[in-house]
Design a protein around this motif. Structure first.
Motif, PDB file in Angstrom:
ATOM      1  N   GLY A 342       1.868  34.488  49.123  1.00 26.25           N
ATOM      2  CA  GLY A 342       2.034  33.150  49.672  1.00 26.25           C
ATOM      3  C   GLY A 342       2.894  32.216  48.859  1.00 26.25           C
ATOM      4  O   GLY A 342       3.098  31.067  49.259  1.00 26.25           O
ATOM      5  N   SER A 343       3.439  32.679  47.714  1.00 26.43           N
ATOM      6  CA  SER A 343       4.292  31.789  46.924  1.00 26.43           C
ATOM      7  C   SER A 343       5.615  31.550  47.642  1.00 26.43           C
ATOM      8  O   SER A 343       6.159  32.431  48.320  1.00 26.43           O
ATOM      9  N   ARG A 344       6.139  30.358  47.474  1.00 31.53           N
ATOM     10  CA  ARG A 344       7.358  29.947  48.182  1.00 31.53           C
ATOM     11  C   ARG A 344       8.599  30.384  47.411  1.00 31.53           C
ATOM     12  O   ARG A 344       8.664  30.267  46.185  1.00 31.53           O
ATOM     13  N   ILE A 345       9.595  30.888  48.132  1.00 33.59           N
ATOM     14  CA  ILE A 345      10.860  31.333  47.534  1.00 33.59           C
ATOM     15  C   ILE A 345      11.961  30.386  48.000  1.00 33.59           C
ATOM     16  O   ILE A 345      12.221  30.265  49.206  1.00 33.59           O
ATOM     17  N   GLN A 349      18.606  30.395  51.411  1.00 39.00           N
ATOM     18  CA  GLN A 349      19.531  29.981  52.468  1.00 39.00           C
ATOM     19  C   GLN A 349      20.948  29.765  51.951  1.00 39.00           C
ATOM     20  O   GLN A 349      21.908  29.756  52.727  1.00 39.00           O
ATOM     21  N   ASP A 350      21.101  29.613  50.652  1.00 37.21           N
ATOM     22  CA  ASP A 350      22.431  29.355  50.082  1.00 37.21           C
ATOM     23  C   ASP A 350      23.119  30.617  49.562  1.00 37.21           C
ATOM     24  O   ASP A 350      24.237  30.549  49.057  1.00 37.21           O
ATOM     25  N   LEU A 351      22.449  31.750  49.668  1.00 37.90           N
ATOM     26  CA  LEU A 351      23.024  32.979  49.124  1.00 37.90           C
ATOM     27  C   LEU A 351      24.096  33.542  50.049  1.00 37.90           C
ATOM     28  O   LEU A 351      23.981  33.466  51.274  1.00 37.90           O
ATOM     29  N   PRO A 352      25.148  34.148  49.499  1.00 39.44           N
ATOM     30  CA  PRO A 352      26.174  34.785  50.339  1.00 39.44           C
ATOM     31  C   PRO A 352      25.604  36.005  51.064  1.00 39.44           C
ATOM     32  O   PRO A 352      24.722  36.691  50.548  1.00 39.44           O
ATOM     33  N   GLU A 353      26.093  36.243  52.260  1.00 37.24           N
ATOM     34  CA  GLU A 353      25.744  37.443  53.024  1.00 37.24           C
ATOM     35  C   GLU A 353      27.049  38.082  53.452  1.00 37.24           C
ATOM     36  O   GLU A 353      27.608  37.757  54.495  1.00 37.24           O
ATOM     37  N   THR A 354      27.558  38.974  52.622  1.00 32.04           N
ATOM     38  CA  THR A 354      28.854  39.600  52.843  1.00 32.04           C
ATOM     39  C   THR A 354      28.721  41.100  52.643  1.00 32.04           C
ATOM     40  O   THR A 354      27.653  41.610  52.314  1.00 32.04           O
ATOM     41  N   SER A 355      29.823  41.814  52.818  1.00 33.76           N
ATOM     42  CA  SER A 355      29.813  43.258  52.585  1.00 33.76           C
ATOM     43  C   SER A 355      29.781  43.579  51.089  1.00 33.76           C
ATOM     44  O   SER A 355      29.722  44.750  50.709  1.00 33.76           O
ATOM     45  N   PHE A 356      29.820  42.546  50.233  1.00 34.56           N
ATOM     46  CA  PHE A 356      29.763  42.748  48.784  1.00 34.56           C
ATOM     47  C   PHE A 356      28.505  42.175  48.146  1.00 34.56           C
ATOM     48  O   PHE A 356      28.194  42.504  47.010  1.00 34.56           O
ATOM     49  N   GLY A 369       8.755  26.643  57.971  1.00 38.98           N
ATOM     50  CA  GLY A 369      10.156  26.453  57.629  1.00 38.98           C
ATOM     51  C   GLY A 369      10.561  27.004  56.282  1.00 38.98           C
ATOM     52  O   GLY A 369      11.730  26.914  55.896  1.00 38.98           O
ATOM     53  N   ALA A 370       9.623  27.586  55.551  1.00 41.74           N
ATOM     54  CA  ALA A 370       9.930  28.160  54.240  1.00 41.74           C
ATOM     55  C   ALA A 370       9.759  29.668  54.283  1.00 41.74           C
ATOM     56  O   ALA A 370       9.117  30.215  55.189  1.00 41.74           O
ATOM     57  N   ILE A 371      10.328  30.359  53.288  1.00 44.62           N
ATOM     58  CA  ILE A 371      10.134  31.793  53.115  1.00 44.62           C
ATOM     59  C   ILE A 371       9.088  31.995  52.025  1.00 44.62           C
ATOM     60  O   ILE A 371       9.218  31.443  50.923  1.00 44.62           O
ATOM     61  N   VAL A 372       8.060  32.778  52.331  1.00 44.25           N
ATOM     62  CA  VAL A 372       7.007  33.029  51.350  1.00 44.25           C
ATOM     63  C   VAL A 372       6.891  34.529  51.091  1.00 44.25           C
ATOM     64  O   VAL A 372       7.245  35.361  51.939  1.00 44.25           O
ATOM     65  N   ALA A 373       6.397  34.863  49.915  1.00 45.43           N
ATOM     66  CA  ALA A 373       6.204  36.260  49.522  1.00 45.43           C
ATOM     67  C   ALA A 373       4.895  36.782  50.096  1.00 45.43           C
ATOM     68  O   ALA A 373       3.860  36.129  49.999  1.00 45.43           O
ATOM     69  N   THR A 374       4.962  37.967  50.696  1.00 51.05           N
ATOM     70  CA  THR A 374       3.767  38.559  51.305  1.00 51.05           C
ATOM     71  C   THR A 374       3.452  39.943  50.754  1.00 51.05           C
ATOM     72  O   THR A 374       2.493  40.577  51.179  1.00 51.05           O
ATOM     73  N   TYR A 396      23.049  40.696  40.122  1.00 51.72           N
ATOM     74  CA  TYR A 396      22.294  39.772  39.268  1.00 51.72           C
ATOM     75  C   TYR A 396      22.694  38.316  39.497  1.00 51.72           C
ATOM     76  O   TYR A 396      21.900  37.407  39.223  1.00 51.72           O
ATOM     77  N   ALA A 397      23.897  38.070  40.030  1.00 48.28           N
ATOM     78  CA  ALA A 397      24.262  36.703  40.416  1.00 48.28           C
ATOM     79  C   ALA A 397      23.345  36.213  41.534  1.00 48.28           C
ATOM     80  O   ALA A 397      22.948  35.034  41.564  1.00 48.28           O
ATOM     81  N   LEU A 398      22.983  37.112  42.445  1.00 45.88           N
ATOM     82  CA  LEU A 398      22.034  36.753  43.510  1.00 45.88           C
ATOM     83  C   LEU A 398      20.654  36.473  42.920  1.00 45.88           C
ATOM     84  O   LEU A 398      20.000  35.482  43.270  1.00 45.88           O
ATOM     85  N   VAL A 399      20.208  37.349  42.024  1.00 39.49           N
ATOM     86  CA  VAL A 399      18.901  37.153  41.376  1.00 39.49           C
ATOM     87  C   VAL A 399      18.840  35.777  40.728  1.00 39.49           C
ATOM     88  O   VAL A 399      17.858  35.017  40.894  1.00 39.49           O
ATOM     89  N   ASP A 400      19.888  35.417  39.988  1.00 41.53           N
ATOM     90  CA  ASP A 400      19.873  34.183  39.212  1.00 41.53           C
ATOM     91  C   ASP A 400      19.972  32.932  40.084  1.00 41.53           C
ATOM     92  O   ASP A 400      19.663  31.822  39.617  1.00 41.53           O
ATOM     93  N   ALA A 401      20.390  33.108  41.349  1.00 45.13           N
ATOM     94  CA  ALA A 401      20.487  31.964  42.256  1.00 45.13           C
ATOM     95  C   ALA A 401      19.184  31.705  43.026  1.00 45.13           C
ATOM     96  O   ALA A 401      19.075  30.710  43.747  1.00 45.13           O
ATOM     97  N   ILE A 402      18.206  32.590  42.875  1.00 43.73           N
ATOM     98  CA  ILE A 402      16.943  32.462  43.606  1.00 43.73           C
ATOM     99  C   ILE A 402      15.929  31.717  42.749  1.00 43.73           C
ATOM    100  O   ILE A 402      15.749  32.020  41.567  1.00 43.73           O
ATOM    101  N   ASP A 403      15.266  30.737  43.361  1.00 46.94           N
ATOM    102  CA  ASP A 403      14.267  29.925  42.669  1.00 46.94           C
ATOM    103  C   ASP A 403      12.883  30.402  43.086  1.00 46.94           C
ATOM    104  O   ASP A 403      12.369  30.025  44.139  1.00 46.94           O
ATOM    105  N   TRP A 404      12.305  31.260  42.255  1.00 49.13           N
ATOM    106  CA  TRP A 404      10.988  31.827  42.572  1.00 49.13           C
ATOM    107  C   TRP A 404      10.233  32.097  41.262  1.00 49.13           C
ATOM    108  O   TRP A 404      10.270  33.209  40.734  1.00 49.13           O
ATOM    109  N   PRO A 405       9.570  31.086  40.734  1.00 45.99           N
ATOM    110  CA  PRO A 405       8.872  31.240  39.451  1.00 45.99           C
ATOM    111  C   PRO A 405       7.814  32.335  39.463  1.00 45.99           C
ATOM    112  O   PRO A 405       7.486  32.896  38.402  1.00 45.99           O
ATOM    113  N   GLU A 406       7.260  32.646  40.625  1.00 45.53           N
ATOM    114  CA  GLU A 406       6.203  33.655  40.712  1.00 45.53           C
ATOM    115  C   GLU A 406       6.743  35.078  40.798  1.00 45.53           C
ATOM    116  O   GLU A 406       5.979  36.038  40.930  1.00 45.53           O
ATOM    117  N   GLY A 407       8.053  35.226  40.732  1.00 44.74           N
ATOM    118  CA  GLY A 407       8.673  36.543  40.828  1.00 44.74           C
ATOM    119  C   GLY A 407       9.244  37.015  39.507  1.00 44.74           C
ATOM    120  O   GLY A 407       9.423  36.237  38.567  1.00 44.74           O
TER     121      GLY A 407
END
Length: 418
Positions: A342-345, A349-356, A369-374, A396-407
């Protein structure tokens, strides 16, 4: 065509992402799906283990093709029910799925076709298994003889660890199961993925995953904390060896027994001194290996799955770019033990979604309206590049852009090859 994918993890998100890009795909439904999948496909609340429920849904929604993602529906015979009703389906029969569902079955197949693997013994009671381990000595491998969501294997470095693993299995940690005890194999582990239509075999990629929870391959085994593709250790010559000595003999033995294998065969291999031995078979794409593979294969995967299901793999070929992909799993703190849900991630929404760069969802849901961990393993941050180092940087650029203290995640995915 209308396509249904069964499953709701990172593997299914990756499959959906790749299949959606193919112009043959008109409508895509994923059951049950997750919060990430909902952005590119319809999600359906469906009991994927129920033959009747899946068949009714397929017929009610004019589904042309079903792709079975996880192993549990295959072991439950869902693909058999669909085939009996004339539905085109990707995934082996219940009988053929025993290659994953039963460690004993796989070992007997290997013995019958002389495929190289570890020495083994099966036990139906704890004292006999403990006696065998004591007599053999450690290190030794203890496996629950059935489906255990990737967690039923203990590589025991001491007798105490082996005895504890045996006790846990016979105490019902994974349900009612027997135990398979195997010789400990030294070497480098890698994964090889092969499509089979029952006769023809087509290799579609290699990968290496990271099972231990911590950096430096420390801590307990997990379902997988990251993966990269291709696996340098699986050279073209070694792939040819595996096809000749392990995969093709297995497929031939399955056909001889009247249970032809049609689907993806995931061969886990141990490699030492230029020789490969089979660790285990799975009958579905690995997770997180699938995420790295799909980044490299893209839209062509639908054509390959269709060729497999329609028994015309002999006509198919894989078109590979000279590239690399790497997936980093973000998991809930505490995994693979107890963890909170149930922790919020934030930041997704700001992460790139590309072929790379793609972030594939595994254990997520939408909530107000939020994404939560299940789940335990929650996200698969995946990068692709001309080199493994470039893919590593993008993941790892994607990892570092995610705000999820519980992860948390491992910071050394790909270390062997890098």
């Amino acid at each position: 065509m209308n396509i249904l994918i069964l499953g709701g993890g990172g593997r299914e998100h990756a499959l959906a992402w790749a299949i959606r890009q193919n112009p043959k795909c008109d409508r895509l439904i994923v059951a049950p799906g997750n919060a990430g999948i909902a952005g590119l496909a319809d999600c359906a609340d469906l009991d994927v283990l129920s033959r009747a429920e899946v068949l009714d849904f397929v017929q009610d929604n004019a589904i042309d093709f079903v792709v079975v993602g996880p192993e549990a529906p295959l072991a439950a015979g869902v693909s058999d029910a669909l085939r009996a009703a004339g539905i085109l389906v990707f995934g082996p029969s219940q009988a053929a799925a025993q290659l994953e569902a039963s460690k004993t079955f796989t070992k007997e197949i290997c013995d019958a076709c002389a495929a190289p693997t570890a020495a083994w013994a099966r036990f139906t009671d704890g004292p006999a298994a403990r006696d065998h381990v004591t007599a053999t000595g450690a290190p030794i491998v203890v496996k629950a003889d059935g489906l255990a969501a990737g967690k039923g294997v203990t590589v025991a470095m001491t007798l105490a660890e082996a005895h504890a693993a045996i006790d846990a299995i016979f105490d019902g940690e994974f349900g009612e199961m027997s135990v398979v005890v195997e010789e400990f194999m030294e070497g480098e582990e890698a994964s090889f993925f092969i499509l089979s239509d029952g006769t023809t075999c087509l290799p579609i990629g290699t990968a290496q995953d990271h099972k231990r929870v911590g950096d430096g391959d420390s801590g307990p085994n997990t379902g997988g904390m990251g993966a990269y593709s291709p696996a340098p250790v699986l050279t073209p010559a070694l792939q040819d060896q595996v096809m000749a000595r392990i995969v093709r003999p297995t497929i031939a033995e399955m056909a001889r027994r009247g249970m032809p294998f049609q689907g993806v065969l995931y061969a886990g291999l141990m490699i030492q001194g230029g020789q490969a031995r089979l660790v285990e078979y799975n009958v579905r794409f690995g997770d997180p290996e699938c995420q790295a593979l799909m980044m490299r294969l893209g839209a062509q995967i639908l054509d390959l799955l269709l060729a497999c299901a329609e028994e015309r793999l002999a006509e198919a070929q894989v078109v590979w770019a000279d590239d690399h992909a790497l997936t980093v799993v973000m998991a809930a703190k505490g995994y693979p033990g107890a963890y909170d849900k149930g922790s919020r991630i934030a930041g997704l929404q700001d992460l790139p979604e590309t072929s790379f760069q793609m972030t594939f969802h595994a254990g997520t849901a939408g909530s107000d309206g939020a994404i939560v961990a299940t789940g335990g393993r929650v996200l698969g941050c995946t990068g692709r590049g001309a080199t493994l180092a470039e893919a590593h940087q993008r993941a790892y650029a994607l990892v570092d852009a995610i705000d999820w203290p519980e992860g948390f995640c491992r910071r050394d995915i790909g270390w062997r090859a890098l």
